[in-house]
Structures are given as structure tokens and as C-alpha cells.
Design an enzyme around this catalytic site. Structure first.
Site, mmCIF file in Angstrom:
data_model
loop_
_atom_site.group_PDB
_atom_site.id
_atom_site.type_symbol
_atom_site.label_atom_id
_atom_site.label_comp_id
_atom_site.label_asym_id
_atom_site.label_seq_id
_atom_site.Cartn_x
_atom_site.Cartn_y
_atom_site.Cartn_z
ATOM 1 N N HIS A 437 -8.730 8.958 18.784
ATOM 2 C CA HIS A 437 -10.086 8.904 18.234
ATOM 3 C C HIS A 437 -10.112 9.226 16.748
ATOM 4 O O HIS A 437 -10.741 8.521 15.948
ATOM 5 C CB HIS A 437 -10.997 9.870 19.000
ATOM 6 N N ARG A 603 21.753 -4.231 1.105
ATOM 7 C CA ARG A 603 23.046 -3.715 0.634
ATOM 8 C C ARG A 603 23.697 -2.896 1.736
ATOM 9 O O ARG A 603 23.081 -1.985 2.297
ATOM 10 C CB ARG A 603 22.859 -2.850 -0.615
ATOM 11 N N GLU A 705 28.825 -3.950 -10.572
ATOM 12 C CA GLU A 705 28.585 -2.596 -11.061
ATOM 13 C C GLU A 705 29.850 -1.923 -11.582
ATOM 14 O O GLU A 705 29.839 -0.751 -11.978
ATOM 15 C CB GLU A 705 27.980 -1.749 -9.940
ATOM 16 N N CYS A 776 19.459 -5.328 -9.957
ATOM 17 C CA CYS A 776 18.705 -4.425 -9.093
ATOM 18 C C CYS A 776 18.802 -2.985 -9.594
ATOM 19 O O CYS A 776 18.414 -2.052 -8.893
ATOM 20 C CB CYS A 776 19.192 -4.513 -7.646
#
Length: 824
Positions: A437, A603, A705, A776
């Protein structure tokens, strides 16, 4: 046709449809519509009959009480709670004690006997039925009267049915109903009451719940949201239990996929069952050990209910001529003697009245800009922030103490609380799930609400200033003090298109539906680590070696503690590795669903040894490294014999999300891949574990990277489908510094010329080789000038944090215009 039956006391479900709301109310009209038109599509609706609104008005006229009721309500003041409570009580007493018309009584008795005969109980006067109110203004798109009147379950015998009907008629004038009609601008006699008398589904020996054909928190249209709890459904509505929660992705479901994208176990302590004690018709009892060790619904039942929700939504949308999401109550029969053993049933369906009414193209994003002490946490309802002075109220008898603008703190609410809920700045409860509720009313009122905190009324004190935050995902927090926050308003129509794809970095599945509404071109980085940390929390090798750990636990207290916690976390799973696969697959699937059909690049796990060690049981499997940042991480883990079984679980999870759930927009990215040879090994291993490059459109990217990724970019391009530049690690390794070290942090800068040359070089090689390339890392999110540099280099995409997505798109659009780049 309507005129032929407009003065009937009784109409059977087979005689009514959605056009008959004025005669039988929204609930009954909907039951008739489904009973008549959707049965052939496999949807089960228990039979029953409606006591019409004409019968209600006839009762008032026969008893001669209408003028008396009007007189009592003449000087009604809903702002004065004591005035409201006194007048409501007087009206209800008048109705309950009024004389009932003999011919109406006879009609009800006759219909009840006929229903009993249908279920093989002719002459027994013992058929169990549900008595539900159905107001004639109920369930209109702009006014949800659901729950305003009373429901009576497990009612047996004609005399009991008649008594429950009188109570139902009286409940048209509950305090909350009077207040609600007044606030919505309805005259108190403009609304009439019809009653559903429906064969009970014996869910007391099975389970029941609620379905929304739309996500209740975000309005995301492509998900079915299902709740389920053992026993009768009243505990879910009342918030006495937190139910199981399941999400199903509609587009994949309609293609025949087993598109379950989330399962969450709820409370297992109690269930509501039939009672034969005293005057009670229902009671709560403890659940069994077997019930506590499994999900309430199995996968086939989840999918069946989701398909029903889609059928019902499609039917009502077609009838209305516009998209009409639905709020559906369901139950499973566990008895089978009179209804159907083991079958699922729909017992109610009405329009969803919150998100279906949102017509504005703008949306608001709330964000806390200040931190504070967390007092309690629970499940968030909505996405807003509210704050004010707390007022702890234990019972509805104390609601007169509540003042407008305060934060309501209580155990749980029921419809009697609605007159004060509308004036609260936020609501916090100890108990309840998303369909209780408090959640339903808060959602309708647009008030932030945190439910299921457990002990908010003990921790928070009346008079204490608090901030209630529902903007941080599925978990809602109550903070001490009034924290600063901001509200951003966005109109997607005003956001320019760009040639450069603007994607998002995400990791929290619960935020995917909301973040997917931000103008975007997909997800450039979905981190598995967030899902493993928050949804699993256990080292995968501890789950793989669970049986072995159980044996060792007999002689090792620390391992015994690990096993105990694994059992606690994986309660509903006998096979512990299935827990890892399911939870990772669900997390990935929920993100992919939120952004479907755009690409979602997942990833593979990139935990370092010290981070893996922090997972439960991790200390048993992780070596000590002096510099984890440059150690056993990324690709080198996956083919290592010590970790290969854990990597298989990751691959199984992604395969499940793509193949079983049907989210082929998922792509895979390999992090920290030092050499092309490593890349070949990982791709071969992925194929062994079910993920084959190019199969069903599977693309595999490599994180760029490490300087070697740039220097040997031509070789990496022969192996992978594309690159995603990780500017954080690339900067670290190009400049030869530890980005976690404060001693050299002043040197760390992605805008350094050496880093920019590496970025420009790999973009050039990728273009020459016809491979996709994006970024990214954090740089374009933080530095607009870096985003402009990337546009100049011709990068295909930028993936940024959601908070900066619109800002970055504006920067990119301006730069593209300056360079004369046409948007394709």
C-alpha cells in the site's frame, strides 16, 4: 444492450465487459471483459457475478438513508482528520444497520447457489468466495480508486455473503475513500458501488501476487514486473511481507525467449491462509523450510504470467486506442478440488494509473550533492529526494499528530493512512514490498518513499531532520540532516543528434531502466565488477569448490564462517555455481534490456587480486602481490588453469543473457590484454565456453589501455572486432605512475601530449583496418576539450558517465558543426 441490463441486480461475468463500468464498476467490468474475451488466449479467470451499482442505489433508496448521509457530510472538512474520522464512522454505521431489500437478498442468494452448483457444491451453502468492491469511478486512467474500499476473503455461506456485501457497501464511505473522492473532485454520491462475488482461488495452499505490465518505478515500457508471495495476496498489498520480485523483458518474450532478466527473493517467514477459528476467515502462519529454500515462482510460471500480462495489456491498449499498461492481481490454486489443481488465475486487472498519465516529454533527474550519515536503508520507491522533520507514528489513531511537510515514519501503512500520506514530504516504513500500500500510494502521489527498512521507527526520532533519497538506484537511504540536492530537467527533443555516438558507462543494473531514458546510443562500458560485488559478493572459486569447503569447515572456523555466509546468500540455490551464473546473467540482462536494441558492451571481470580477495572466500584463492594494478588481472587470468573454471562461469552467464534471454545486443570486451597472443587464447577459450565470435552477431572488443595495444594495434585489429580506449590505465602506463598514489597524482592527466598522441595513433590504425573504435575512460566526461580532440581524431563513439551524457553531446555537436561534419 446496456439498456437491457441496466436495472438488473445481478450480472454474471459472462454478461459484462469494459463498456459496463457505469453499471458494475471498473473491477467487475474488467473481470467480465477478460472472462469473455481472453479465455481463448489461455488466461484463466475464476467465474463469479457482479452485484450492480443499480442494486446499491436501490438499497440506499429502499432503506431511506441517502438524505441522512448527505446531512452528515454537509460540513465535511478532509483537512481536519478528526472531523473526517467522525463523519466517516457515522455514515458507515448507518449503512451497516440499514434494512436490506428482500428481493435483492433473494437475488444474491440465488446467484450464490448457482455459482456453488457450477463448482460441484450445490446445496452445501459452503462455497468459498471473495467479496470485492468495484466502484463505478474506480480504475479510471486519472483516478485510481483501487484499494479504497474493503475486500473480504474466504467468505462461506449465504448469510455471511450478505453480511460481507453490506460491509462492502459501507466501505464506500471509509475515511480514505471520502477523502480521496473529495481531493479528486468527485461528488460523494457521484460514485456508486458494485460488488464482485468471485470463486476463491485457493492460493492459501499455494501463492499469489501482483503484476505490472510496465516498470512501476521508472515507467520503462518493455518490462513486466511480477511480485509473488506464499499464501493469500493480502500480505503483499498490506506490506506485511516483502514479496519475490521478477522482471521479464517483453520484446524478447514475444519472440519466444525465456526473457527473465531479474529474480529477487523476498521474505519467507509467514503466509496468509484460510482460518476456521472464531470469526476470522484468514490468519498468518509460518512458512515451511522447503518454501524458504526456493523462489516462490519457477521460471515457467514467471514466463506464463508475463505472457498473460502482455496479452492483457495488448487487448486493453487495442480497445482504448492507445498504450494502456495494466495492474494485475494473480493467484495460484493449490487445492484443486473445485477450481483446478496447480493452475494460475488472474483475479483482477485494472489500468496502471501513474506512468500511463505522464505525457510530458521532459524528465527530472534528482542528485544528492552532499553526503551524510545513513540512518536506515530499504527499497526505494520513485526516483526523487524528499526531506523534512520526521514524525514517527505507530497507529492510524495517531495520525492527527501529523503535520503537512513532515516525513512520515511508521511500521507500515494501510488505506486509513491516505489522508495524511498526501501531505508528507516523504514516507519511510519498516515493512513492505514494491506493490504494498505505501509503495502504490507514494508512487501515485509522487512522494519519495523507502520501504522495508526493518527498524526505521526505532532508529529515527520524532523531530529529527532527515533526507529521504530514492535517486541512488534500487536501494533507498534515509540520511541524518537536510542534505543539499539538485534537480535537472531535460527535454530530449532539444538534444541535437551527432555523428559521434554518445554512449554511457553503467554498472548498476537497477539504474538501467532510468539511465536508458537519457538520450544515448547504447552502453560503451558495462562493468561486471559492479554486478559481482553487489549481487553476488562471493569469490567464484568458493562457489565452485563449495562441497570441498564444507568438508574443511569441520576443522576450520574461518572456513566454517565462509560456508555459513554462502548458505545464507544462496539460500534458494542448491547448486552454488548456478547462483553465480544466474545473478551475473540477470545483472547483464537488465542493463542490456534497458538500452535495447542499442549495443551494450560488457567488459569481462577486471578485478585485481586485492579486489578479488575482498569477496567472500577470496582469501583462499588470491595470491599476495606487491602491485596488483600491474599483476594478475584481465586477460591473463582467464586462461590460467587456477582461474579458468571461474572464467567459464562468466562466459556461461553472458551466453545465457544472449541466447536464452535473447539479448543479442550484448557485445563483449576483453580488458588488460597485454599481447595479441593473449587475445587469441581468450577468444579460443570463450568459444570453448559457448561464446563464438561472429555467431549470432557476437562482437568481441579489446580494451586499449596498455601502450602495447597502441604499438601493436594492427595485430590486435586482426583478432578483435574493435577497440575501446581506457584512458585511465593508458594514462597511468604511458606516464609510468600509479594512479592510486597521491604522491604523483599531480602528474596524472589524460590531456598530457604523450597520452593524446597514443590516442590519435590507435584511432588512425583502427580506421585504416576498418575496425570500430571508441573510448570509455573518464577523460571526455571530465574535460570538454578532450571530447573535442576526440571528434577531431574521428573517433566513432564516446562512452561517458550518465551525469555528463547530455553535456558531452552538446560539446560534440558544437565541434562537429564547427568541422562541417554531417550527422548520418
Amino acid at each position: 444492450m446496456a439498456g437491457d441490463k441496466s436495472k438488473n441486480y445481478i450480472l454474471w461475468f459472462s454478461e459484462i465487459g469494459i463498456e459496463d463500468v457505469p453499471m458494475v464498476g471498473g473491477k467487475n467490468a474488467s473481470l467480465g471483459e477478460m472472462y469473455r474475451k481472453l479465455h481463448d488466449q489461455g488466461i484463466n479467470v475464476p467465474n463469479g457475478f457482479a452485484i450492480t451499482a443499480y442494486a446499491y442505489r436501490y438499497f440506499l433508496k429502499y432503506a431511506g438513508i441517502e438524505e441522512e448521509i448527505k446531512k452528515i457530510l454537509k460540513d465535511l472538512d478532509t483537512a481536519d482528520l478528526y472531523n473526517l474520522m467522525r463523519k466517516g464512522r457515522e455514515v458507515r454505521n448507518i449503512i451497516r444497520h440499514a434494512e436490506f431489500p428482500p428481493d435483492l437478498t433473494h437475488a444474491i442468494y440465488e446467484a450464490y447457489d448457482k455459482l456453488a452448483e457450477e463448482f460441484g457444491q450445490a446445496g452445501l451453502d459452503n462455497l468459498d468466495v471473495a467479496i470485492r468492491s468495484s466502484a463505478t469511478a474506480e480504475d479510471l486512467p486519472d483516478a485510481s480508486f483501487a484499494g479504497q474500499q474493503d475486500t473480504f476473503l474466504n467468505v462461506r455461506g449465504k448469510i455471511s455473503v450478505l453480511d460481507a456485501c453490506k460491509k462492502c457497501f459501507a466501505s464506500l464511505f471509509t475515511n480514505r475513500a471520502i477523502s480521496y473522492r473529495h481531493d479528486k473532485g468527485f461528488d460523494q454520491f457521484e460514485v456508486s458501488l458494485s460488488i464482485a462475488v468471485q470463486k476463491m482461488v485457493r492460493s492459501d495452499s499455494a501463492y499469489s501476487g501482483v503484476i505490472f505490465s510496465i516498470d512501476t518505478e521508472t515507467g520503462f515500457k518493455d518490462a513486466v514486473f511480477i511480485t509473488a508471495a506464499y499464501g493469500l495476496g493480502e500480505n503483499v498489498v498490506q506490506g506485511a511481507v516483502n514479496p519475490d520480485e521478477y522482471y521479464v523483458f517483453k520484446p524478447a518474450l514475444k519472440k519466444g525467449k525465456r526473457a527473465i532478466i531479474s529474480r529477487k527473493a523476498g521474505d519467507r517467514d509467514i503466509k496468509m491462509v484460510y482460518s476456521l477459528e472464531d470469526d476470522s476467515t484468514v490468519k498468518n502462519v509460518a512458512t515451511t523450510l522447503a518454501e524458504r529454500h526456493r523462489y516462490v515462482l519457477d521460471d515457467d510460471e514467471i514466463l506464463q504470467l508475463a505472457r498473460w500480462a502482455c496479452i492483457i495489456e495488448d487487448h486493453y491498449s487495442k480497445e482504448a486506442g492507445y498504450f494502456k499498461p495494466m495492474d494485475i492481481e494473480w493467484a495460484k490454486d493449490g487445492d484443486g478440488k473445485t477450481v483446478g489443481s496447480g493452475k494460475l488465475f488472474v483475479v483482477q486487472a485494472r489500468p496502471e494509473t501513474i506512468h500511463s498519465q505522464k505525457s510530458s516529454s521532459t524528465y527530472e533527474t534528482y542528485r544528492l550533492i552532499e553526503k551524510g550519515e545513513i540512518l536506515v536503508q530499504g527499497t526505494s520507491v520513485g526516483t526523487k529526494v524528499g526531506q523534512g522533520v520526521a514524525n514517527v507514528i505507530e497507529t492510524s489513531a495517531e495520525i492527527g499528530k501529523f503535520r503537512e511537510g513532515e516525513v512520515l515514519i511508521t511500521s507500515m501503512t494501510d488505506p486509513d493512512w491516505e489522508p495524511i500520506m498526501k501531505s508528507a514530504s516523504a514516507i519511510v516504513t519498516n515493512k513492505g514490498g514494491r506493490t504494498c500500500h505505501a509503495a502504490i500510494v507514494s508512487r501515485e502521489l509522487g512522494i519519495p518513499c523507502v520501504i522495508g527498512t526493518g527498524n526505521a521507527d526505532e532508529v529515527i526520532k520524532t523531530g529529527q531532520k532527515v533526507t529521504v533519497s530514492c535517486c541512488e538506484g534500487e536501494t533507498g537511504y534515509v540520511y541524518d540532516g537536510l542534505l543539499k540536492y539538485e534537480v535537472q530537467t531535460t527535454n530530449p527533443d532539444e538534444i541535437p543528434r551527432t555523428r559521434t555516438r554518445i554512449m554511457l558507462n553503467v554498472g548498476i543494473p537497477e539504474k538501467a531502466f532510468t539511465q536508458g531514458m537519457i538520450p544515448n546510443d547504447g552502453v560503451g562500458l558495462a562493468r561486471e565488477e559492479f554486478i559481482i560485488n553487489s549481487h553476488i559478493g562471493i569469490h567464484p572459486l568458493a562457489l565452485i569448490n563449495y562441497e570441498e569447503l564444507k568438508k574443511k569447515a569441520k576443522n576450520d572456523q574461518r572456513i566454517a564462517g565462509v560456508v555459513y555466509k554462502i548458505d545464507e546468500i544462496t539460500l534458494v540455490y542448491e547448486n552454488k555455481t548456478d547462483f553465480f551464473v544466474d545473478k551475473l546473467a540477470e545483472g547483464i540482462s537488465r542493463i542490456a534490456a534497458g538500452f535495447y536494441p542499442n549495443d551494450v558492451i560488457v567488459r569481462l571481470s577486471d578485478f585485481k587480486t586485492n579486489e578479488y580477495e575482498n569477496l567472500l572466500g577470496g582469501y583462499l584463492y588470491e595470491p599476495k602481490e606487491n602491485n596488483p594494478m600491474l599483476g594478475w588481472r584481465g586477460a591473463s587470468r582467464y586462461y590460467d588453469e587456477a582461474f579458468k573454471p571461474a572464467f567459464e562461469l562468466e562466459c556461461r552467464a553472458i551466453h545465457k543473457a544472449r541466447s536464452e534471454v535473447g539479448l543479442t545486443n550484448i557485445k563483449v570486451m576483453v580488458p588488460f590484454c597485454r599481447t595479441p597472443e593473449e587475445g587469441k587464447k581468450v577468444i579460443a577459450l570463450m568459444k570453448e565456453f559457448g561464446l563464438t565470435q561472429a555467431e549470432d552477431g557476437l562482437e568481441i572488443y579489446v580494451m586499449c589501455e596498455i601502450p602495447s595495444n597502441v604499438i601493436a594495434a594492427d595485430q590486435f585489429a586482426e583478432i578483435f572486432d574493435g577497440f575501446s580506449i581506457g584512458s585511465n590505465d593508458l594514462t597511468q602506463l604511458a606516464l609510468g605512475l600509479d594512479r592510486d598514489s597521491s604522491l604523483v597524482s599531480h602528474i596524472y592527466d589524460e590531456r598530457n601530449e604523450a597520452v593524446k598522441r597514443l590516442v590519435a595513433q590507435v584511432i588512425e590504425v583502427a580506421k585504416e583496418k576498418g575496425k570500430k573504435i571508441g573510448i570509455c575512460g573518464q577523460a571526455p566526461s571530465d574535460f570538454p576539450e578532450f571530447a573535442e580532440f576526440l571528434v577531431e581524431c574521428g573517433i566513432d563513439s564516446m562512452s561517458v558517465i550518465p551525469d555528463t551524457a547530455i553535456k558531452t553531446r552538446l560539446v560534440v555537436a558544437a565541434k562537429e558543426k564547427e568541422l562541417g561534419i554531417n550527422v548520418e
